[in-house]
Design an enzyme around this catalytic site. Structure first.
Site, PDB file in Angstrom:
ATOM      1  N   SER A 154       0.846  -1.192   0.000  1.00  0.00           N
ATOM      2  CA  SER A 154       0.000   0.000   0.000  1.00  0.00           C
ATOM      3  C   SER A 154       0.881   1.241   0.000  1.00  0.00           C
ATOM      4  O   SER A 154       2.012   1.208   0.500  1.00  0.00           O
ATOM      5  CB  SER A 154      -0.894   0.023   1.243  1.00  0.00           C
ATOM      6  OG  SER A 154      -1.538   1.269   1.402  1.00  0.00           O
ATOM      7  N   TYR A 167      -1.570  -0.898  10.074  1.00  0.00           N
ATOM      8  CA  TYR A 167      -1.685  -1.079   8.626  1.00  0.00           C
ATOM      9  C   TYR A 167      -0.435  -0.599   7.893  1.00  0.00           C
ATOM     10  O   TYR A 167       0.134  -1.318   7.063  1.00  0.00           O
ATOM     11  CB  TYR A 167      -2.907  -0.317   8.130  1.00  0.00           C
ATOM     12  CG  TYR A 167      -3.182  -0.447   6.648  1.00  0.00           C
ATOM     13  CD1 TYR A 167      -3.747  -1.595   6.119  1.00  0.00           C
ATOM     14  CD2 TYR A 167      -2.888   0.607   5.778  1.00  0.00           C
ATOM     15  CE1 TYR A 167      -4.005  -1.709   4.756  1.00  0.00           C
ATOM     16  CE2 TYR A 167      -3.136   0.504   4.421  1.00  0.00           C
ATOM     17  CZ  TYR A 167      -3.697  -0.651   3.917  1.00  0.00           C
ATOM     18  OH  TYR A 167      -3.942  -0.759   2.571  1.00  0.00           O
TER      19      TYR A 167
END
Length: 264
Positions: A154, A167
């Site tokens: 990401s 995350y």
């Protein structure tokens, strides 16, 4: 690697979003695709639409994943491409106020560990199981390639925002897998890469369109160019290029419209 009817692929999280688009793009090249997901209805629908197979797989469960690989290989033969899009995680700031009591609280170690299992450990699990099968397969073409592993990281791996301590750090860990794993597998002809998508118009993000139009417009405007969220098929196009281009190895590819995430 030549992508066609002689090639098989496994796509985790293939029932929706980036995984679905990746499965569709590979199938459009003639690749036999097996979809791993927990959503049986959507996964079976996608598989039927592309002439592939669906396998209910929980990426947190080793036995479930191994059973999924065995079933996919029984249906299509040894996969030569693995695209790992599935993940589970919990969000939260390292330290924040409890809304009910007003006291300070921290993101629990248990929640962080759960995210680690759902992002980093799961990425290693599916990649290593795929690599083990690829290692025992015959090499393809003049380069002696046996397979390509594509992990989903990401943009948050580099631009982690407030509330993304788990995350962001664990997606950075996914990028950290790429080089050492590619080096581990180089003598076997197995490539490893990752993709770092920015803000994409996946089902969770599309909910903003109806729920909060102002937020939706702001998200689109935040992208330098083009001024819109990424399309899943654009992610999938990169998947196809990485899978097919044998000289792409040990890289993390950022696809984000030039966005750099602010703290909030």
């Amino acid at each position: 690697m030549e992508l066609g009817s002689a090639t098989s692929a496994i796509v985790t999280g293939g029932a929706s979003g980036l995984g679905r688009a990746s499965a569709q793009a590979l199938a459009a090249k003639g690749v036999k695709v097996a979809i791993f997901d927990l959503n049986e209805e959507a996964g079976a629908e996608v598989a039927a639409s592309i002439g592939g197979t669906f396998h209910k797989v929980d990426i947190l469960d080793e036995d479930s994943v191994e059973a999924g690989f065995a079933a996919a290989r029984a249906a299509h033969g040894q996969e030569r491409v693995l695209v790992h899009c599935a993940m589970v995680a919990k969000g939260g700031k390292t330290v924040s106020r409890d809304k009910e009591t007003g006291a300070w609280k921290r993101l629990s170690t248990q929640d962080y560990a759960f995210s680690a299992e759902g992002i980093l450990v799961a990425s290693y699990r599916v990649a290593s199981i795929a690599a083990l099968g690829m290692a025992a397969s015959d090499p393809l073409g003049e380069d002696g390639e046996r397979g390509a592993i594509i992990l989903t990281s990401s943009a948050a791996a580099q631009d982690g925002q407030v509330g993304q301590v788990a995350y962001g750090s664990l997606k950075a860990g996914v990028n950290g897998l790429v080089l050492p794993m590619a080096r581990d597998l180089m003598d076997l002809g197995i490539r490893v890469n990752s993709i770092m998508p920015g803000i994409f118009a996946t089902p969770p993000m599309l909910r903003f369109k109806d729920f909060n139009a102002k937020m939706w417009d702001a998200l689109n405007a935040s992208v330098p160019f083009p001024k819109r969220l990424g399309r899943p098929e654009e992610f999938a196009s990169l998947v196809v290029e990485i899978a097919g281009n044998s000289y792409l190895n040990a890289q993390g590819f950022r696809i984000d419209g030039a966005i750099r995430m602010p703290p909030r």
